[in-house]
Design a protein around this motif. Sequence first.
Motif, short mmCIF file in Angstrom:
data_model
loop_
_atom_site.label_atom_id
_atom_site.label_comp_id
_atom_site.label_asym_id
_atom_site.label_seq_id
_atom_site.Cartn_x
_atom_site.Cartn_y
_atom_site.Cartn_z
N VAL A 1 0.94 -1.30 -0.12
CA VAL A 1 0.04 0.06 -0.01
C VAL A 1 0.90 1.35 -0.06
O VAL A 1 0.58 2.08 -0.73
CB VAL A 1 -1.03 -0.02 1.24
N ALA B 1 -14.55 7.65 -3.34
CA ALA B 1 -13.98 6.65 -2.39
C ALA B 1 -12.47 6.40 -2.59
O ALA B 1 -11.35 6.33 -1.69
CB ALA B 1 -14.74 5.44 -2.36
N SER B 2 -12.13 6.54 -4.08
CA SER B 2 -10.67 6.30 -4.43
C SER B 2 -9.59 7.48 -4.02
O SER B 2 -8.88 7.50 -3.69
CB SER B 2 -10.74 5.70 -5.98
N ILE C 1 -10.45 9.83 -1.75
CA ILE C 1 -10.26 9.71 -0.06
C ILE C 1 -9.05 8.86 0.09
O ILE C 1 -7.98 9.09 0.89
CB ILE C 1 -11.41 9.72 0.38
N SER C 2 -9.14 7.60 -0.34
CA SER C 2 -8.26 6.44 0.19
C SER C 2 -6.75 6.93 -0.57
O SER C 2 -5.91 6.78 0.20
CB SER C 2 -8.83 5.19 -0.76
N HIS C 3 -6.68 7.39 -1.65
CA HIS C 3 -5.39 7.91 -2.23
C HIS C 3 -4.89 8.82 -1.25
O HIS C 3 -3.62 8.99 -0.76
CB HIS C 3 -5.48 8.44 -3.50
N MET D 1 -5.56 9.37 2.13
CA MET D 1 -5.16 9.02 3.47
C MET D 1 -3.79 8.25 3.42
O MET D 1 -3.13 8.40 4.33
CB MET D 1 -6.24 8.19 3.86
N ARG D 2 -3.72 7.84 2.24
CA ARG D 2 -2.29 6.68 2.32
C ARG D 2 -1.19 8.03 2.09
O ARG D 2 0.01 7.83 2.76
CB ARG D 2 -2.25 5.95 0.91
N LEU E 1 -6.72 -0.58 8.07
CA LEU E 1 -7.82 0.33 7.50
C LEU E 1 -9.32 -0.23 8.03
O LEU E 1 -9.65 -1.44 7.95
CB LEU E 1 -7.89 0.31 5.97
N ARG F 1 -13.66 0.64 8.23
CA ARG F 1 -14.77 1.96 8.04
C ARG F 1 -15.99 1.51 8.88
O ARG F 1 -16.10 0.10 9.06
CB ARG F 1 -15.03 1.47 6.61
N LEU G 1 -14.06 6.58 8.39
CA LEU G 1 -12.86 5.89 7.71
C LEU G 1 -11.44 6.21 8.43
O LEU G 1 -11.34 7.17 9.10
CB LEU G 1 -12.70 6.58 6.27
N ALA H 1 -7.65 5.15 9.38
CA ALA H 1 -6.35 4.31 8.84
C ALA H 1 -5.35 4.65 9.93
O ALA H 1 -5.18 5.43 10.48
CB ALA H 1 -5.66 4.94 7.63
#
Length: 277
Positions: A25, A101-102, A104-106, A108-109, A240, A242, A255, A257
């Motif tokens: 990740v 979603a993608s 936000i995920s990016h 957060m990483r 991760l 949710r 969400l 992490a």
Amino acid sequence: MTSFITNNSPKGWAMDVQGIAPEAVIPQALILQCTTKGGEVQGDAPVVRVPRIKIIDAGFVPEGNDIPESDPELSEQLIKTGTVAELLKVSRDQLVQNSAASLISHEMRRSLIHKSDTAFLSQPAPTAPAEFPPGGLLSYATDAGPLTGDLDALVDAFAEIEALPGGVVTHVLAHPSAYATLRQIKKATGSNEALLGAGTQAGEKSILGVPVLTTNAMPSDKIMALDKNYIVSAYSNLELARSDDFYFNSISVALRASFRFGAGLLESEAAQVLTVS
């Protein structure tokens, strides 16, 4: 009386957690690239204990004589870890938008990478008796002095690392501004030819044949040469989670992490810090 346990509690009280290997990740995180993993740990109190042994040099033995016994020195390196984490509250309507979603995920990483890199390098060492959060690499590295006008000081820093048993310079870490200054050093007065041989093609970042990683987690005037084999780390899976119930009263989704990590420098000479001016 009914017991208050995760099995009979709403999900807001017992959120599902997905553990993912950080290499899959956040492979660009510095702690993954510039250390040797020594173990995993959960919680602030436990530490990873890395055993060390130093054996007296072998010597010549006359024919037929008994071989003298060695008296090795035993020690250990303690690695404390800490967790970086983030929690986002996102409305359910927002989360179902295209690409939300993608994206936000990016983000957060990216945020976890930046925070972990900054802590890995620049976190101030705690003042005794405090042990948390663990100090960054710059708190324990060797100050190799200024680097001005040429690369002689860097050559000396490389030699200090290579003088260690099995020492080898594996990486150079540099703030983008510090690396830019090095690339501006010319081969001679009045010349436009860069000493690092960049020319008009940027190419791979390297100094003296060693890969360079630029990061704004370093101070703006610093570079550091290191041997990753002398930097032992401990880190857990990236977790991760949710929950669709935690923010029940606002129709929002939680969400979360988190990433636990820490590192220890086995020899201070294995990380040489220079100030670029």
